[in-house]
Design a protein around this motif. Sequence first.
Motif, PDB file in Angstrom:
ATOM      1  N   ALA A   3       0.816  -1.218   0.000  1.00 12.22           N
ATOM      2  CA  ALA A   3       0.000   0.000   0.000  1.00 12.22           C
ATOM      3  C   ALA A   3       0.848   1.266   0.000  1.00 12.22           C
ATOM      4  O   ALA A   3       0.584   2.204  -0.766  1.00 12.22           O
ATOM      5  CB  ALA A   3      -0.938  -0.014   1.206  1.00 12.22           C
ATOM      6  N   LEU A   4       1.866   1.307   0.854  1.00  9.58           N
ATOM      7  CA  LEU A   4       2.662   2.531   0.965  1.00  9.58           C
ATOM      8  C   LEU A   4       3.381   2.836  -0.338  1.00  9.58           C
ATOM      9  O   LEU A   4       3.386   3.985  -0.814  1.00  9.58           O
ATOM     10  CB  LEU A   4       3.668   2.398   2.110  1.00  9.58           C
ATOM     11  CG  LEU A   4       4.428   3.676   2.461  1.00  9.58           C
ATOM     12  CD1 LEU A   4       3.482   4.689   3.103  1.00  9.58           C
ATOM     13  CD2 LEU A   4       5.595   3.384   3.401  1.00  9.58           C
TER      14      LEU A   4
ATOM     15  N   ILE B 218       6.968  11.297   6.966  1.00  9.38           N
ATOM     16  CA  ILE B 218       7.465  10.311   7.934  1.00  9.38           C
ATOM     17  C   ILE B 218       6.481   9.154   7.988  1.00  9.38           C
ATOM     18  O   ILE B 218       5.298   9.336   8.310  1.00  9.38           O
ATOM     19  CB  ILE B 218       7.647  10.932   9.322  1.00  9.38           C
ATOM     20  CG1 ILE B 218       8.791  11.944   9.306  1.00  9.38           C
ATOM     21  CG2 ILE B 218       7.908   9.856  10.368  1.00  9.38           C
ATOM     22  CD1 ILE B 218       9.060  12.588  10.648  1.00  9.38           C
ATOM     23  N   ALA B 219       6.961   7.969   7.644  1.00 16.08           N
ATOM     24  CA  ALA B 219       6.175   6.743   7.724  1.00 16.08           C
ATOM     25  C   ALA B 219       6.865   5.796   8.699  1.00 16.08           C
ATOM     26  O   ALA B 219       8.046   5.977   9.026  1.00 16.08           O
ATOM     27  CB  ALA B 219       6.042   6.096   6.350  1.00 16.08           C
ATOM     28  N   ALA B 220       6.142   4.801   9.178  1.00 12.12           N
ATOM     29  CA  ALA B 220       6.730   3.885  10.160  1.00 12.12           C
ATOM     30  C   ALA B 220       6.104   2.509  10.041  1.00 12.12           C
ATOM     31  O   ALA B 220       4.912   2.375   9.752  1.00 12.12           O
ATOM     32  CB  ALA B 220       6.545   4.424  11.575  1.00 12.12           C
TER      33      ALA B 220
ATOM     34  N   VAL C  42       3.342  14.700   8.870  1.00 11.94           N
ATOM     35  CA  VAL C  42       3.274  13.651   9.887  1.00 11.94           C
ATOM     36  C   VAL C  42       1.818  13.224  10.034  1.00 11.94           C
ATOM     37  O   VAL C  42       0.903  14.020   9.826  1.00 11.94           O
ATOM     38  CB  VAL C  42       3.827  14.138  11.247  1.00 11.94           C
ATOM     39  CG1 VAL C  42       5.303  14.453  11.159  1.00 11.94           C
ATOM     40  CG2 VAL C  42       3.063  15.350  11.748  1.00 11.94           C
ATOM     41  N   ASP C  43       1.602  11.961  10.390  1.00 10.12           N
ATOM     42  CA  ASP C  43       0.210  11.507  10.491  1.00 10.12           C
ATOM     43  C   ASP C  43       0.018  10.323  11.424  1.00 10.12           C
ATOM     44  O   ASP C  43      -1.026   9.672  11.382  1.00 10.12           O
ATOM     45  CB  ASP C  43      -0.333  11.145   9.106  1.00 10.12           C
ATOM     46  CG  ASP C  43       0.356   9.935   8.489  1.00 10.12           C
ATOM     47  OD1 ASP C  43      -0.094   9.457   7.450  1.00 10.12           O
ATOM     48  OD2 ASP C  43       1.362   9.464   9.064  1.00 10.12           O
ATOM     49  N   GLY C  44       1.005   9.998  12.248  1.00  8.53           N
ATOM     50  CA  GLY C  44       0.866   8.826  13.089  1.00  8.53           C
ATOM     51  C   GLY C  44       1.607   8.954  14.396  1.00  8.53           C
ATOM     52  O   GLY C  44       2.231   9.984  14.692  1.00  8.53           O
ATOM     53  N   PRO C  45       1.573   7.896  15.221  1.00  6.55           N
ATOM     54  CA  PRO C  45       2.174   7.946  16.556  1.00  6.55           C
ATOM     55  C   PRO C  45       3.650   8.292  16.562  1.00  6.55           C
ATOM     56  O   PRO C  45       4.098   9.091  17.391  1.00  6.55           O
ATOM     57  CB  PRO C  45       1.927   6.530  17.101  1.00  6.55           C
ATOM     58  CG  PRO C  45       0.716   6.050  16.369  1.00  6.55           C
ATOM     59  CD  PRO C  45       0.829   6.639  14.999  1.00  6.55           C
ATOM     60  N   VAL C  46       4.442   7.701  15.663  1.00  4.45           N
ATOM     61  CA  VAL C  46       5.879   7.958  15.659  1.00  4.45           C
ATOM     62  C   VAL C  46       6.160   9.419  15.330  1.00  4.45           C
ATOM     63  O   VAL C  46       6.951  10.093  16.005  1.00  4.45           O
ATOM     64  CB  VAL C  46       6.598   7.026  14.660  1.00  4.45           C
ATOM     65  CG1 VAL C  46       8.045   7.449  14.467  1.00  4.45           C
ATOM     66  CG2 VAL C  46       6.542   5.582  15.152  1.00  4.45           C
ATOM     67  N   GLY C  47       5.509   9.946  14.290  1.00  7.46           N
ATOM     68  CA  GLY C  47       5.732  11.327  13.905  1.00  7.46           C
ATOM     69  C   GLY C  47       5.307  12.310  14.976  1.00  7.46           C
ATOM     70  O   GLY C  47       5.994  13.306  15.243  1.00  7.46           O
ATOM     71  N   ILE C  48       4.166  12.044  15.620  1.00  6.93           N
ATOM     72  CA  ILE C  48       3.663  12.951  16.654  1.00  6.93           C
ATOM     73  C   ILE C  48       4.555  12.906  17.889  1.00  6.93           C
ATOM     74  O   ILE C  48       4.931  13.948  18.457  1.00  6.93           O
ATOM     75  CB  ILE C  48       2.208  12.597  17.012  1.00  6.93           C
ATOM     76  CG1 ILE C  48       1.280  12.943  15.843  1.00  6.93           C
ATOM     77  CG2 ILE C  48       1.763  13.329  18.266  1.00  6.93           C
ATOM     78  CD1 ILE C  48       1.225  14.408  15.482  1.00  6.93           C
ATOM     79  N   ALA C  49       4.917  11.700  18.349  1.00  9.90           N
ATOM     80  CA  ALA C  49       5.803  11.590  19.518  1.00  9.90           C
ATOM     81  C   ALA C  49       7.160  12.211  19.214  1.00  9.90           C
ATOM     82  O   ALA C  49       7.751  12.897  20.062  1.00  9.90           O
ATOM     83  CB  ALA C  49       5.953  10.124  19.924  1.00  9.90           C
TER      84      ALA C  49
ATOM     85  N   GLY D 188       2.116   7.276   7.496  1.00 14.76           N
ATOM     86  CA  GLY D 188       2.719   7.676   6.236  1.00 14.76           C
ATOM     87  C   GLY D 188       1.765   7.518   5.074  1.00 14.76           C
ATOM     88  O   GLY D 188       1.681   8.380   4.198  1.00 14.76           O
ATOM     89  N   ALA D 189       1.007   6.414   5.060  1.00 14.89           N
ATOM     90  CA  ALA D 189       0.049   6.176   3.982  1.00 14.89           C
ATOM     91  C   ALA D 189      -1.106   7.169   4.046  1.00 14.89           C
ATOM     92  O   ALA D 189      -1.645   7.582   3.007  1.00 14.89           O
ATOM     93  CB  ALA D 189      -0.472   4.744   4.045  1.00 14.89           C
TER      94      ALA D 189
END
Length: 604
Positions: free
Chosen positions: A342-343, A400-402, A494-501, A550-551
């Motif tokens: 998907a990514l 930023i994707a994770a 940014v759009d997820g836990p890793v980017g926000i933290a 990231g997606a």
Amino acid sequence: MSWNSVLVLGGIRSGKSAFAEALVADAPAVRYVATAAGGQDDPEWLARIEAHQRRRPQAWSTEETGADPARLTALLTEAKPDDTLLIDDLGGWVAALLDPANQPNDDVATVTALADAVRTCAGRVVLVSPEVGLSLVPQTPLGRAFADAVGTANQALADACDRVVLVVAGRPAWLKTSPDEPGIVTDVQAEDSKSDEPGIATDVQVEESATVEPPAAVSAAVTAQPLTEATAAERPGIVAVAATGDDVPEIEPGMDLPLPDSDAGPDARDRLVRLDLPGTGVGALLEAVEFAAATQGTATPRAWGPVRVLLINGHHTGGAASGSDPAEAERRAAQAEAGEGALARLAGSAGADLAVVRVPESGAMEDGPVLTAEAVDAALRQGWSLAAQAAADGREVLVIAACGTGTDAAATAVLAATTGAEPVAVLPRVLVPGGFYDDEAWMRRCAAVRDAMHRIRQEPRGAKDLLAQLGGADLAVAAGVLLGAAAVKLPVLVDGPVGIAAGLIARDLGAQSRHWALLPDAGKLALVRQGADVLGLTPVLELGLDLGEGANALAALPLLRTAIALAGALPVHPALLAEPGDGGLDDDAGFVEPEPDGPGPASV
């Protein structure tokens, strides 16, 4: 498609079923053929079946043949060209066949008929079967009959299938590619971790035959080599990164970083109301227009050009990773490196290139520090260098994707330590394949965060301290990316836990960094929403996307680009021009009523 049928062999708990499922992961629909019979009174056996069911996507249908093994041949014969069948496994089929109630007159003829059905099947077929030839000869007559029957079936089906693979300890060894090609035996080499270097994970590399490439249709499921410039060149949209952290300034709290243009954003907002738009404006997308204008330093921003996606692949151990499968995270990273999944598809649609960044493993947060101070510094420098490299390569936006294990718990712990949030209120539930939630794993993650918070109750709470105690290498690299991007004036989505933290950490090292970040969509996670609120990041859209970190940003990117392009390219409405070609009426200008003899242009 380079294959029509694949036989997947392996021992008990070898990973053969998960590997087979990965082969058909891209199929729009799969008919899962379950061959097991009986076991209703065996809780452990039922638990195994339930674990398999949880892994299956909801779009898959299930067909059971345990009560009627002859049904398997019929299913293969009836399959249509667009059908995909996953048969798991032939051991269950043979066991049902040996049942006196189902005993055929001719075992060999039954196996031959099955092989012929596979050979002529119009759809795609993946068969899973136990490899029984490596164990001792069973001591019971029934055991010997089973081993003989499975061995015979495996030989017949290996001859019928286009591809044959043996899975050992989760690692595939290709035994057959096509009739005119030599077999592929994958050589798996593991380099031992150095015991005197904490936080360094074992590096497992798969070396492929130098003369024959593995089938393209199944390459996503094979553990990939670390990406090199040579292999990246063969995969459009995939880039190799080798950021070392050299030539990076000392990263300490209170860094002085650039800020976006404070006037350009409001000027772009004011200009929007005067544009030659048929409607009333761009709605919620105004946030993206202002952000682009501020980061570009102009009231007439242009749509973002080349984009780079940094997929950070990091693993946490201990309770934080409860319910996570490291092999699944590795499969996602390998998919991305192969330009699949998907990514990668979303990145390709958005014209973005993609780089997979593998980082060292982080320890168990409940037991002690997850990284050394030296490892934290190295990870921050690496992230900074990745951002600088992207800017040097001409990229205009970073995403930023994770993908990893335990990242949600690590991000939750950082949010709780930074903002005082209640971990149980923001820690995401543990979703397993098939759309099921593992609440026991969620409770173990909660316990790990609770114990970690208790452990550090009297420890310093500086940004680097939190990375060493709770955050780990993936969050440290992401924080370094945000800091480095701010330094080179590069916007980050940014759009997820890793980017926000990571944003919370980066803010405490360089407060300006948060002004270079944009949240396209907050998704469904309370962790992301609460952390974004603390950072002052307002979601541009409220789509509730949950495609993976990231997606989500990549899915929203085309719409953001459209709004920015309109804001920068459309002219001022003709009615607001004092004369053709001017920049539009300024704030001190006013309209004069038209002359009675005709409408005419407004005069100043």
